[in-house]
Design a protein around this motif. Structure first.
Motif, PDB file in Angstrom:
ATOM      1  N   ASN A 126       0.821  -1.213   0.000  1.00  0.00           N
ATOM      2  CA  ASN A 126       0.000   0.000   0.000  1.00  0.00           C
ATOM      3  C   ASN A 126       0.856   1.265   0.000  1.00  0.00           C
ATOM      4  O   ASN A 126       0.530   2.252  -0.660  1.00  0.00           O
ATOM      5  CB  ASN A 126      -0.929  -0.004   1.212  1.00  0.00           C
ATOM      6  CG  ASN A 126      -2.027  -1.051   1.102  1.00  0.00           C
ATOM      7  OD1 ASN A 126      -2.391  -1.464  -0.003  1.00  0.00           O
ATOM      8  ND2 ASN A 126      -2.534  -1.514   2.235  1.00  0.00           N
ATOM      9  N   THR A 127       1.965   1.243   0.750  1.00  0.00           N
ATOM     10  CA  THR A 127       2.835   2.417   0.810  1.00  0.00           C
ATOM     11  C   THR A 127       3.497   2.682  -0.541  1.00  0.00           C
ATOM     12  O   THR A 127       3.498   3.818  -1.033  1.00  0.00           O
ATOM     13  CB  THR A 127       3.921   2.234   1.884  1.00  0.00           C
ATOM     14  OG1 THR A 127       3.295   2.015   3.162  1.00  0.00           O
ATOM     15  CG2 THR A 127       4.819   3.457   1.959  1.00  0.00           C
ATOM     16  N   ILE A 128       4.050   1.626  -1.140  1.00  0.00           N
ATOM     17  CA  ILE A 128       4.688   1.776  -2.454  1.00  0.00           C
ATOM     18  C   ILE A 128       3.655   2.150  -3.509  1.00  0.00           C
ATOM     19  O   ILE A 128       3.916   2.980  -4.388  1.00  0.00           O
ATOM     20  CB  ILE A 128       5.436   0.496  -2.849  1.00  0.00           C
ATOM     21  CG1 ILE A 128       6.570   0.202  -1.859  1.00  0.00           C
ATOM     22  CG2 ILE A 128       5.991   0.614  -4.266  1.00  0.00           C
ATOM     23  CD1 ILE A 128       7.610   1.294  -1.768  1.00  0.00           C
ATOM     24  N   GLY A 129       2.465   1.553  -3.414  1.00  0.00           N
ATOM     25  CA  GLY A 129       1.402   1.891  -4.360  1.00  0.00           C
ATOM     26  C   GLY A 129       0.982   3.344  -4.247  1.00  0.00           C
ATOM     27  O   GLY A 129       0.785   4.031  -5.264  1.00  0.00           O
ATOM     28  N   PHE A 130       0.883   3.835  -3.007  1.00  0.00           N
ATOM     29  CA  PHE A 130       0.502   5.238  -2.798  1.00  0.00           C
ATOM     30  C   PHE A 130       1.569   6.180  -3.342  1.00  0.00           C
ATOM     31  O   PHE A 130       1.262   7.161  -4.034  1.00  0.00           O
ATOM     32  CB  PHE A 130       0.281   5.495  -1.309  1.00  0.00           C
ATOM     33  CG  PHE A 130      -0.004   6.935  -0.992  1.00  0.00           C
ATOM     34  CD1 PHE A 130      -1.269   7.475  -1.208  1.00  0.00           C
ATOM     35  CD2 PHE A 130       0.992   7.760  -0.495  1.00  0.00           C
ATOM     36  CE1 PHE A 130      -1.526   8.807  -0.928  1.00  0.00           C
ATOM     37  CE2 PHE A 130       0.745   9.095  -0.215  1.00  0.00           C
ATOM     38  CZ  PHE A 130      -0.520   9.617  -0.435  1.00  0.00           C
ATOM     39  N   LEU A 131       2.837   5.885  -3.043  1.00  0.00           N
ATOM     40  CA  LEU A 131       3.926   6.732  -3.533  1.00  0.00           C
ATOM     41  C   LEU A 131       4.003   6.695  -5.063  1.00  0.00           C
ATOM     42  O   LEU A 131       4.214   7.732  -5.706  1.00  0.00           O
ATOM     43  CB  LEU A 131       5.255   6.280  -2.933  1.00  0.00           C
ATOM     44  CG  LEU A 131       5.470   6.586  -1.446  1.00  0.00           C
ATOM     45  CD1 LEU A 131       6.773   5.962  -0.967  1.00  0.00           C
ATOM     46  CD2 LEU A 131       5.473   8.084  -1.197  1.00  0.00           C
ATOM     47  N   SER A 132       3.829   5.511  -5.638  1.00  0.00           N
ATOM     48  CA  SER A 132       3.872   5.381  -7.094  1.00  0.00           C
ATOM     49  C   SER A 132       2.737   6.168  -7.737  1.00  0.00           C
ATOM     50  O   SER A 132       2.930   6.833  -8.763  1.00  0.00           O
ATOM     51  CB  SER A 132       3.775   3.902  -7.499  1.00  0.00           C
ATOM     52  OG  SER A 132       4.834   3.149  -6.960  1.00  0.00           O
ATOM     53  N   ALA A 133       1.548   6.094  -7.112  1.00  0.00           N
ATOM     54  CA  ALA A 133       0.401   6.830  -7.641  1.00  0.00           C
ATOM     55  C   ALA A 133       0.632   8.334  -7.555  1.00  0.00           C
ATOM     56  O   ALA A 133       0.340   9.084  -8.499  1.00  0.00           O
ATOM     57  CB  ALA A 133      -0.859   6.443  -6.868  1.00  0.00           C
ATOM     58  N   ALA A 134       1.175   8.792  -6.420  1.00  0.00           N
ATOM     59  CA  ALA A 134       1.448  10.216  -6.252  1.00  0.00           C
ATOM     60  C   ALA A 134       2.466  10.701  -7.281  1.00  0.00           C
ATOM     61  O   ALA A 134       2.313  11.773  -7.877  1.00  0.00           O
ATOM     62  CB  ALA A 134       1.946  10.487  -4.835  1.00  0.00           C
ATOM     63  N   LEU A 135       3.495   9.892  -7.508  1.00  0.00           N
ATOM     64  CA  LEU A 135       4.521  10.264  -8.490  1.00  0.00           C
ATOM     65  C   LEU A 135       3.978  10.199  -9.908  1.00  0.00           C
ATOM     66  O   LEU A 135       4.436  10.930 -10.785  1.00  0.00           O
ATOM     67  CB  LEU A 135       5.740   9.350  -8.335  1.00  0.00           C
ATOM     68  CG  LEU A 135       6.573   9.623  -7.077  1.00  0.00           C
ATOM     69  CD1 LEU A 135       7.595   8.512  -6.863  1.00  0.00           C
ATOM     70  CD2 LEU A 135       7.275  10.962  -7.191  1.00  0.00           C
TER      71      LEU A 135
END
Length: 240
Positions: free
Chosen positions: A127-136
């Protein structure tokens, strides 16, 4: 539904590859002129960071195996583009690029990987990597705004490559469809949906400013008017 999502995912990968390849013409011009001119560096720096994180997300997330290879391919190409930018940019732009690459593509990326591997586990890591990837991903789609500002200022689309904008729209649209098919509404769906809207805005701007104003004709008319005034003045002072 699984077959459809697999087919859409394969199509999305092909379009993403074309999107990553689309700046080749721009960078060939940079190499030929040995200058980055007024091209912006931020889209390639953000795209490198985004591609790297999406590669990691695709590796650690079950059912997202189609995301990893495309993102890894993009990360390799974006690395080459950033390296060429560093090679041919003017001194001021080169320093700015080095700072951004150091902060985003090296520092932030390394810190994220270390925290994810050493601190986060299971769903929290995904979830953390997914959130950061989505934000980027959103930042990557927003990054061409500087180029759009240049288009409005100069009334020219010379430094906003059409192919990159075109494949931005296709890429965002197909990944939005894939996100809804596999149920990844937040990380893939929302961000690519926003990218699709921003990509459409770029194409609209391109359509408005793709033809520069006919300055040559204006200059020619002005020159012709000056000649006419000159002949009139000459006739006034000509002796009888």
């Amino acid at each position: 539904m699984e077959r459809l999502s697999f087919f859409v995912g394969i199509t999305a990968n092909i379009i993403s590859v074309l999107m990553f390849l689309s700046p080749i013409k721009t960078f060939w011009r940079i190499i030929k002129h040995r200058s980055t001119e007024d091209f912006e560096n931020l889209p390639y720096i953000c795209s490198l960071l985004s591609s790297s994180l999406w590669t990691y997300y695709g590796i650690i997330t079950p059912g997202e195996f189609l995301v990893a290879p495309m993102s890894a391919f993009g990360a390799v190409l974006e690395t080459i583009y950033v390296a060429l930018f560093l090679l041919y940019a003017p001194t001021k732009m080169r320093v700015k690029t080095i700072v951004l690459v150091g902060i985003l593509d090296v520092g932030f990326l390394a810190a994220t990987f270390l925290v994810a591997q050493l601190v986060l586990q299971g769903e929290m890591r995904i979830n953390t990597i997914g959130f950061l990837s989505a934000a980027l991903n959103v930042i990557m789609y927003v990054s061409p705004l500087a180029a759009m500002k240049t288009v409005v200022r100069t009334k020219s689309v010379e430094f906003m490559p059409f192919l990159l904008s075109f494949f931005f729209v296709l890429n965002a649209g197909i990944w939005t469809l894939y996100a809804f098919l596999v149920g990844d509404y937040y990380f893939l769906g929302v961000t690519n949906g926003a990218g699709f809207v921003l990509g459409i805005a770029q194409l609209v701007l391109y359509g408005i400013y793709r033809r520069p104003k006919p300055l040559i004709n204006v200059s020619a008319n002005h020159h012709h008017r000056i000649l006419e005034e000159g002949w009139q003045r000459q006739s006034l002072i000509t002796p009888n």
